[in-house]
Each structure stands twice: as structure tokens, then as C-alpha cells.
Enzyme design. Sequence first.
Site: not given
Lengths: 594, 236
Positions: A255, A257, A270, A301, A409
Site C-alpha cells: 500500500q 498511503h 488519513e 487509499r 487495506r
Amino acid sequence: MEDPKILTENVVDVPLRNVHKHDVIIIGAGLAGLWAAIKCKSAGLDTACMTKLSMPQRSHSTAAQGGIAASLGSLEEDHWEWHMFDTVKGSDFLADQDAAEILVKDAITVVREYEHMGAPFSRTPDGLIAQRKFGGHVKDFGRGGPVLRACYAADRTGHVLLHTLWQKAMELGVRFYTEMFAVSLITDGPKCAGVVTWDTKNGGLHAFKAKGTLIATGGYGRAWKITATSYSYTADGQYMALRAGVPLEDMEFFQFHPTGLFDRGILMTEGCRGEGGFLINDLGERFMKDYAPAKMELAPRDIVSRAITSEIEAGRGIKGGPYIHLDIRHLGAEIINTRLPQIREISIKFAGVDPIQEPIPIVPTAHYSMGGIPTDVDGRVLFDGKSQIFSGLYAAGECACVSVHGANRLGCNSTLDASVFGRRCGIAIVKDFPNLEHLPLEEDSAKMASEEIGFILNQKGSIKPEEIRNELQTGMQNYVAVFREEKGLSKMVSVIGDMHNKMSQMYISDKTLAYNTTLMEAMELRHLIAAAEAVTYGALSRTESRGAQARRDFPKRDDENWLKHTLYFRDKSGFRFDYKDVNLSRFVPEERKY
Amino acid sequence: MGNLYKLTIFRYDPDSNKTSTSKYEVEVTESHWTLLDVFRYIKNNLDDTLTFRYSCGQGICGSCAVTVNGRSILACETQMKFLDSFDLVIEPLRGFPVIRDLVVDHSLLDEKVRAVMPWLVCKKDPESDKERYQSIDDRAKLDGLYECIVCGSCIAACPTFWKNKTFLGPQSLLYACRFMLDSRDEGKNERFETLADKDGIYGCHTIFNCMEVCPKELNPGKAILELRKMFMNEES
Ligand SMILES: Cc1cc2nc3c(=O)[nH]c(=O)nc-3n(C[C@H](O)[C@H](O)[C@H](O)COP(=O)(O)OP(=O)(O)OC[C@H]3O[C@@H](n4cnc5c(N)ncnc54)[C@H](O)[C@@H]3O)c2cc1C
Ligand code: SF4
Ligand code: FES
């Protein structure tokens, strides 16, 4: 060998001097490791927990800012079923739904247990645990608006959760070994006898014998140049597992961000957007309207990171540069100071920008590994990645893959994952304990570890580790980041080949064994390369786009061929893939729109 | 063109048990470089034996405190441009045993904080299916206390601690206060047995260096006074 005395002396001495015996040895003192330690110790097992850092609370869990998700419904209606739907949809339907169901149901217990242990959560006017909005968490099976689900303590949630567990573990008398660097597992086929470690403070190797060994070593964001993760996020546990013959699952899903502080990548939670912050391009537009018109800045995301990257690529970065703005000025000083104090502190200290006065320059940043060591829903490591249990070996937290996050996620689901599955893992070890045994150590139990260290100390070349690290981080940043395609991925494959050659010509001048951080970083670099290899090959072979894997040359999700988990095996002769089905117990895959 | 920094760094080699100093010159061209970036630059390019501790790189894990021109700071969050000199004398945190170069033994921190029972004491188990009530105001009493990252800067800056190694020190007393002011805690009397002592809250000479150096802008000295007040009320 450069210094045969040091190395062989320790190998020979292992059975004599440096053997520790515990019921349970936990490698890693973050949220996952500490939860397991607490559960094992509370049940009366002789529990030891090690960390390569100088104290448990240095673990990177402490950096988590935004929160931990649980459908407590402190402020408005919420249900675990909604949380489960969001988790599965967020995962682009690659999460195993049996595991996701456990995650969201246990969430409620785990958050309450944190409070009972003393975690200083922020509170609602009714004195309950405060909750805020977070990307991808919505009402009514995706049909409603954002829901207040992320439990938080200002923007220091990881800090308070980690400190609370550390406090509890101290109270219970868990034995800690600090600055103890785990190097290799002691295994006999799919059975684990413990772990060999390098005592970085004093030099020398130690063998830890245990009936249950848990890997809880976190992630590996340091394979990229721009990252929100700590310098110690280097895939040590994943590497140990690979070397013991265990595959890594779904490594291509890493991931990014959306909001890392330009240009290092330090995280701007976030929660900034959860509290109402905007993302703005050079034209002054809230450009998310073009990518996720319904959920805007609170889309998941992967979607927001792609949107930002696309804006920058289209020349709409601020002043045409490689970043955009996160604007929270309209929240006002009061909200910023009470709910986002650390964000303010970090942006002042690292970017010279006070978010009360100015928008924050941000760029997507390498953040979290969805993939990792395959386990069952109680943290037992799966030797074949599917069903064969690796006796005595467990994994939990970011280094593991249950899989609850699938291809992407949701925010606040990973402090949750580490907590829920660290806790379950502790409970499982207690349950399995009567059937586990102490396996004997062999004469050469420490051989693999001493070879790992020897490999670095004994090189005669001239290449500096930094040169190779740079090559790795630049390559991953250019070719295996938010967007991917065959051309770039193939380039990365050749970079990896080049790095392997260079590793055998790498030279460090510091040959000591006590507090030799150059040696430690060189070992970590090797682990990072192994992880990057799994990510790159996984990304290359998966010819579809799903969650965090966005292939420009295969822009569509392909359920017919790719609704399955990747298992990456690696040994001396090379790598191979196997696959396993996704558990789809409740929700049927549908198109993912926000 | 950047700025030229001259660094004089304390060295300790555990193998030979010898101390020395090394001098390095680093030209800093990136305006956002931190002291940690400079350390890493030296290690990666000039001298790979220079040893310092760090982890998060974002001022939250508490690993990287060192002494710069006599003052303790976190290397990772201090930008070079905010240091007030181009000549920097860099030493390990004061008052701690040195392991190697700038790395000190953090077990001291662990020992000190353990002594104050740094955990929530409750006499009976809370109801399992709900959280305990805590008002926003009661929770706010923990602000300025719970944020401590156990970096050791305040201990290193405390002259009382230098003279009296049995003094619990500012960090653990602040950490104790975080529990003593928690509306959910029931361990006050037990904790006072350790705290109300010349090595505890009465060991402090209210010099307030701790407040000056704390990188998280916490105030251990104030926490100690708070504990004294609480103890007096308890007594009377
Ligand atoms: C900046 C940032 C913000 C985040 N914010 C959030 C958020 O708001 N909500 C959320 O849900 N998630 C968040 N996450 C993700 C989440 O914090 C992590 O995924 C999670 O905390 C990982 O916990 P862990 O226990 O697996 O690992 P860690 O806490 O990283 O612990 C790993 C432990 O293993 C030890 N270790 C590693 N290698 C070795 C070795 N070789 N030998 C011995 N010990 C070793 C380390 O020293 C450490 O003690 C965030 C992550 C980052 C980077
Ligand atoms: S009170 Fe401040 S200076 Fe002292 S250990 Fe905590 S964070 Fe560091
Ligand atoms: S490296 Fe973590 S506080 Fe500086």
C-alpha cells in the site's frame, strides 16, 4: 573467513554458553508481539519477547496516528457486518472472508480490552471511546455515508496502544530481551525449535529454545525511497520464514498511503481527511471529484494514491512539481490542536509548514504490506501456504498475511489486525502448548545465522552498502510503486540481478560484533532485497489490476483468472509460484466503485 | 552552495575501552536535512564505524537523543538550519552508561520507569462488554503526560540525577503522574509508597531543565509538583 575466531567461537559456544530456554519466544515487541506475550504470560507460560530496538515501545506501531477500527457505535449506529463489508470491498474482494469476519467481530473485544488495560483514548461527551471517520468505512453495506468507526487518542493512537501493552507486559513480568536481532529460525522440516539471534549490544550469538516461536517483526517499507515507515522496517521476519521454506503470500500488494509529507514521506494521517481535510491540485480544485465523486477524499487509499499520482503526472502538481496540497486550514486551530496535534508538530518540524496557516505539501508514500507470511486465523504458520501447519511456528501483525486486507487495506484496520491476530495467536499458543515439545538443538543450529553474518563481514569487494540501498530504493520507487507495467517491472528484475552481484562485492570496514550498526544495516539490506524480489515477481506475474496492484497494461480486475492468492516460494535454486483460493463466505465480488 | 558544518563527535570503542573524538566536515545543501541525515551521510560516505541509534526518523520512537553543544535533542527531528552554530560538539546523552560512540544504555530508562508501577491499577475487573466511563475533562488531565516517548533527554539534563543516581528522575515521575491523575486508577496509595520519598518527588530541586529540553514539550517538573500537591492533600 576474515575473523574465524569470532564466528566459530560463537557457533561452538552456542550449546554451552548462550542458550536460553523459554516456553514461548516472541520475536518483535510491537502491537502483535506484545498482545501475544500478554496472553501467554497471563496463562502462566514462561514468555520471553525480543526486539532489535532498545525498548519495546520503540517499535514502529508507535507511529500509527489515526486510530483502530471497531464498530462500537459510540456516536452513531454501526455494525460489524458493515465493517466486514467495507473491509472485503476495500480489499478488492481478495480478503479471506472467514478471517475478515473474525477481524471485525474481535475488534470490539480488543478495543475494550485496550481501554481496560488503561489506554487513554479520546472520549465522547458521554464519556465513551471517541470515534472518527476514516477512508472506506461507511454505513449500510457501502450504501451510506462515512461512519464514525475509528477509535482514537488524538493523532497518537499507536503510541498509546503500544505503551499500554508495554505497561501491561511489564506488570505481568514478561521477560524482555532488547537489542536482540533475530537472524534465523531453528527448524527441522516443518517444525520450529526456536531462533538464533545476534546480541547487538554485546556481540555474539544466542540460541533461544522454545516450544512456540512467534514472528511479529512488522513490515518493509524501507525498500522504497519515499516511505512513512521506520528505518527498521526491513522484512527480517519474512526473510527468516522464506529461508525456512515457508512461502510469502500476496506480496505484490503493497500500500501507498496518499498523504506522505513531501519529500521524505512521513505520514500525515488519513485522520486529516477524516476530520474534513481537502486534497487540492495546482488549479485549486478538489480533484477527487473526478475519481471518486461520492466518497471524495474518503475513498480508499489505493484510489486516492492513484488519483494524486495521475494529477502529478498530468502536470497539475503544485507549481507543476511532484506534490499536491492537503488543506486542513478550514478545520480551525481548535480542532487541529486537539485532534491533530502531532500532524501539526511534524509538518512544522519537517516541512516548515504550519497547517493552521498553510496547506501541507504531500505525495503518496510507501506504507504497508498487505502480504506476508501465510497463517491460519489463529496465527499458525502454513508451511505450504494452504493447510499444512508448521509446528511451533506462528506469525502475526504486518509481517503476516491471514489474509484480512487482500489487495488493499482500509485505514485503521492494521493496528486492528496486529492486535486481533497477535491476541488470537497468544491464545492459540496456550491452547497448542500441551502438544508442543522442545526440540533438541543440533551442533550446527547456529550455522545459518553465523553464515548470514559471515557473508557480510567476509566480503573483500569495494562496493558500499549505501550504493546498493540506493539502487534498490530508486528502482522500487520508479518501477514498482503506485502504477506498474511490464516494461518497468522487467527493468526492476534486472536491477535485482545487478544487486545480487553487487551484494557479493559489498564491503564494510567495521568488522566488530558489538553494536555494529553497519553490519546490521547490511543484513537488513539483504532482507529488503529478498522482499523486493517477491513484490516485483508477484507484480509481474499478476496480469490484472486489483487494489494496490495497478497495472497500466492490464487495467481491469480479472476475477476469472486472478481471484486467488499468490504464494511465492524461494530457495537457492530460484523461485516458484503456487496459488490458493479466496474464501468467499458472505459477499460476492462486485465492481468496486466509490 | 550549502553550509559547512564542523562536527566534533565523541567516540567510545567498547573493544579497546578507549574514548576519543572524531572530526568531520559536512556541507549541507538540502535545506531540510536533519542532524540524523548528517550522521547517516557521515556513516555512508566518510566513516562507517561511527555509531548512533535511530529508528523511526520522525520524532516518535525516542531512540535518537544525543547531546549537541551541551543540550539534549532528538537527532531525527532537528533540522540543521535550526541549530544555532556551524561548529557542533556532539556527545552521548549525559548520565547514561555509554555502549559505543553516541549509543547509551537504555536499560536505565527501563529500570527507573518500572519502579513507579507504570500501569493502570484497578482492584476489580471492569465489565467485559463495555468501556469504563471517563469524561472529556478527566481525560484532558492526561494531556501533557501520556505523550512521553521515553527518550531520556530530561534525565540527561537533570543535574539532580547526575549527583544522585538513586533519584527516580523526571521521566519516571512524569510517567507516574500520568497514572496518578487518571480517573480510572486505584493505585495511588501503593504508588506513593515509592514516590513520596527523597529519591522520588522530594528528590527534585525544581531546576526545570527537564521542561527546557523535552522534545515533546512536556513538563516533568510540573508533574512532580502536581504529585507533591496530591500527596499533601492525601496526608491532610
Ligand atoms: C506512520 C504510520 C502510521 C500508521 N498509522 C496507522 C493507523 O492510524 N491505523 C492503523 O490501523 N495502522 C496504522 N499503521 C500501520 C500499523 O501501525 C502497523 O502495521 C502495525 O502497527 C504493525 O504492528 P506489528 O506489531 O506488526 O509491528 P511493529 O510494531 O513494527 O513491531 C515490530 C517489532 O519487531 C521487532 N523486530 C523486527 N525485526 C526484528 C529482528 N530481526 N529481530 C528482533 N526483533 C525484530 C521490532 O524491533 C519491533 O519490536 C501505520 C503505519 C505507519 C508506518
Ligand atoms: S518527558 Fe520528554 S524528555 Fe523526558 S523522556 Fe519523556 S519525551 Fe523525553
Ligand atoms: S529516530 Fe525515532 S525519535 Fe528519532
